[in-house]
Design a protein around this motif. Structure first.
Motif, short mmCIF file in Angstrom:
data_model
loop_
_atom_site.label_atom_id
_atom_site.label_comp_id
_atom_site.label_asym_id
_atom_site.label_seq_id
_atom_site.Cartn_x
_atom_site.Cartn_y
_atom_site.Cartn_z
N GLY A 1 -26.96 -125.32 25.57
CA GLY A 1 -27.88 -125.45 26.68
C GLY A 1 -27.58 -125.94 28.08
N PHE A 2 -26.29 -126.70 28.24
CA PHE A 2 -26.26 -127.12 29.71
C PHE A 2 -25.28 -125.95 30.19
CE2 PHE A 2 -27.94 -131.04 28.55
CZ PHE A 2 -28.49 -131.67 29.94
N SER A 3 -24.53 -125.26 29.32
CA SER A 3 -23.68 -124.04 29.88
C SER A 3 -24.86 -123.14 30.30
CB SER A 3 -23.03 -123.46 28.74
OG SER A 3 -21.94 -124.46 28.39
N VAL A 4 -25.96 -122.71 29.79
CA VAL A 4 -26.73 -121.84 30.18
C VAL A 4 -27.58 -122.50 31.63
CG1 VAL A 4 -29.42 -121.19 30.06
CG2 VAL A 4 -27.54 -121.29 27.99
N THR A 5 -27.54 -123.73 31.77
CA THR A 5 -28.10 -124.26 33.02
C THR A 5 -27.25 -123.90 34.20
OG1 THR A 5 -29.28 -126.08 31.97
CG2 THR A 5 -28.17 -126.68 34.21
N VAL A 6 -25.86 -124.13 33.96
CA VAL A 6 -24.71 -124.01 34.82
C VAL A 6 -24.91 -122.49 35.49
CG1 VAL A 6 -22.30 -123.51 35.26
CG2 VAL A 6 -23.20 -125.54 34.07
N ILE A 7 -25.01 -121.50 34.59
CA ILE A 7 -25.14 -120.24 34.67
C ILE A 7 -26.56 -119.86 35.64
CG2 ILE A 7 -25.26 -117.83 33.84
CD1 ILE A 7 -23.69 -118.74 31.65
N ALA A 8 -27.57 -120.56 35.07
CA ALA A 8 -28.95 -120.51 35.62
C ALA A 8 -29.01 -120.89 37.07
CB ALA A 8 -30.03 -121.06 34.97
N ILE A 9 -28.32 -122.16 37.50
CA ILE A 9 -28.21 -122.41 38.83
C ILE A 9 -27.48 -121.73 39.78
CG2 ILE A 9 -27.36 -124.48 40.45
CD1 ILE A 9 -27.79 -126.15 37.86
N VAL B 1 -26.88 -118.30 39.42
CA VAL B 1 -27.57 -117.05 39.62
C VAL B 1 -28.61 -117.15 40.70
CG1 VAL B 1 -29.25 -115.46 38.51
CG2 VAL B 1 -27.04 -116.06 37.14
N LEU B 2 -29.19 -118.49 40.31
CA LEU B 2 -30.53 -118.65 41.23
C LEU B 2 -30.05 -118.77 42.91
CD1 LEU B 2 -33.36 -119.50 41.83
CD2 LEU B 2 -32.69 -121.84 41.24
N ASN B 3 -28.80 -119.44 42.89
CA ASN B 3 -28.20 -119.78 44.12
C ASN B 3 -27.86 -118.47 44.95
OD1 ASN B 3 -27.01 -121.46 46.24
ND2 ASN B 3 -25.03 -120.54 45.53
N ARG B 4 -27.32 -117.44 44.28
CA ARG B 4 -27.19 -116.24 44.58
C ARG B 4 -28.38 -115.28 45.07
NH1 ARG B 4 -21.49 -114.45 44.22
NH2 ARG B 4 -20.37 -116.18 43.06
N PHE B 5 -29.26 -115.60 44.04
CA PHE B 5 -30.71 -114.91 44.15
C PHE B 5 -31.22 -115.09 45.33
CE2 PHE B 5 -34.91 -113.27 42.81
CZ PHE B 5 -34.39 -112.04 42.40
N MET B 6 -31.33 -116.58 45.70
CA MET B 6 -31.93 -117.19 47.02
C MET B 6 -31.12 -116.70 48.19
SD MET B 6 -33.05 -120.98 45.20
CE MET B 6 -32.87 -121.45 47.02
N ALA B 7 -29.97 -116.35 48.06
CA ALA B 7 -29.33 -115.79 49.26
C ALA B 7 -29.78 -114.61 49.72
CB ALA B 7 -27.78 -116.08 49.01
N GLN B 8 -30.51 -113.76 48.70
CA GLN B 8 -30.71 -112.46 48.95
C GLN B 8 -31.98 -112.39 49.39
OE1 GLN B 8 -28.52 -109.98 49.40
NE2 GLN B 8 -26.64 -111.46 48.84
N PHE B 9 -33.05 -113.49 48.72
CA PHE B 9 -34.35 -113.27 48.77
C PHE B 9 -35.06 -114.62 49.55
CE2 PHE B 9 -32.92 -110.50 45.42
CZ PHE B 9 -33.72 -109.35 45.88
N ASP B 10 -36.25 -114.48 49.66
CA ASP B 10 -36.93 -115.86 49.93
C ASP B 10 -36.91 -116.76 49.14
OD1 ASP B 10 -39.93 -117.31 50.13
OD2 ASP B 10 -38.94 -117.28 52.07
#
Length: 330
Positions: free
Chosen positions: A282-290, A292-301
């Motif tokens: 679960g926490f490995s999934v969390t690391v990936i999610a954070i 991915v979110l960081n990279r996604f937010m760099a491209q979008f609002d």
């Protein structure tokens, strides 16, 4: 380790060592050593959450739900507390080391309380050796599989949301006077709301069933992901506060429901290992999610970036429905 040795002792030792590394972070200016201390703090933190659930399971057996509601509520409140400490530090003019000092003292206090006040539970069944096959057997139980997969979907959203909460308030408050302390207090309020959610969810689940309520809560949290592009851009402070607090309430409210099902359906002799394994994934999934979110937010609002969290609840709800017939008894 928690299956072979006293879980209370394991918990206390991890709290003590983790507190030491946490405090060492501010006692050195060497960048490499600071990174090592942060890694070590995270390493020993891993000996607290799953071991704490193991202790609860050993004391309450199959009636673990209510206990985990309070335990996960404490986790949410503890996760929010550094923001409150940051608020106190900023409003009092104290140095940043204040946060590290107090969190280390709290960790030492928690470890001491468990060491001296929490004996091993009557339902404890010590394991004799590490059995990887025993852990894999757990996933052959459809009930365990459904709870574990639902938890993985839940974890995709949970910590990524908590990570971005201060960013939400920073964007809203801008650079106005005192925005740092306001950001810290509002972040505390949003994350701490989850502690109430955990207690209420487990109380309701004892009547409606853990699986059914987990579906409802996870679905509601997923809806928050989907409507975030609109509500995070609303200029009204009150609306934004209510929305984020509600999301903070929901985002972890299903965590004790998943943990209860995992604890109940895991084989007794490997319960600690099973809980740790599920948490590790679960926490490995969390690391990936954070990331991915960081990279996604760099491209979008920011608000549109949070849409990337929605697949987690969708997957979790699918897993719960997929194995619902097998898990409906809990």
């Amino acid at each position: 380790i928690s299956d072979r040795f006293s879980p209370s002792r394991v918990f206390a030792c991890n709290a003590l060592i983790g507190a030491g590394f946490n405090l060492m972070t501010v006692l050195t200016s060497d960048g490499g050593l600071i990174l090592l201390c942060r890694l070590a703090t995270g390493f020993f933190l891993a000996g607290l959450y799953p071991v704490g659930m193991k202790i609860a399971a050993d004391h309450f057996g199959k009636d673990i739900g209510k206990a985990l509601g309070w335990l996960l509520g404490a986790l949410a409140l503890g996760s929010a507390s550094p923001n409150l400490l940051k608020y106190l530090q900023l409003t009092s003019g104290l140095k940043g080391e204040f946060v590290f000092l107090v969190t280390s003292l709290l960790s030492l206090t928690g470890g001491a309380l468990v060491w001296f006040c929490v004996p091993d539970g009557p339902f404890r069944s010590p394991g004799q050796k590490f059995r990887l096959k025993g852990l894999l057997v757990c996933f052959k139980d459809r009930r365990f599989k459904g709870a574990a997969f639902g938890y993985f979907g839940h974890m995709w959203e949970l910590y990524a949301f908590w990570t971005v909460v201060p960013v939400i308030w920073r964007n809203y408050l801008g650079d106005n006077a005192g925005f740092g302390s306001q950001q810290a207090f509002l972040s505390f309020a949003v994350i701490a709301a989850g502690s109430v959610g955990c207690v209420i969810a487990t109380a309701l689940a004892r009547r409606s069933g853990f699986n059914k309520l987990a579906i409802v809560v996870l679905s509601a949290s997923g809806i928050c992901c989907l409507v975030s592009p609109w509500l995070l851009n609303i200029p009204s402070f009150s609306v934004l506060l209510i929305f984020t607090v509600v999301w903070g309430f929901l985002v972890i409210a299903d965590s004790p429901l998943f943990s209860s099902m995992v604890a109940v359906y895991a084989e007794t002799s490997v319960k600690g290992s099973a809980l740790t394994m599920v948490n590790c994934i679960g926490f490995s999934v969390t690391v990936i999610a954070i990331e991915v979110l960081n990279r996604f937010m760099a491209q979008f609002d920011l608000s549109y970036g949070l849409l990337i969290l929605a697949p987690g609840p969708v997957f979790g709800v699918w897993a719960l429905f997929r194995y619902r017939s097998a898990a409906s008894g809990h």
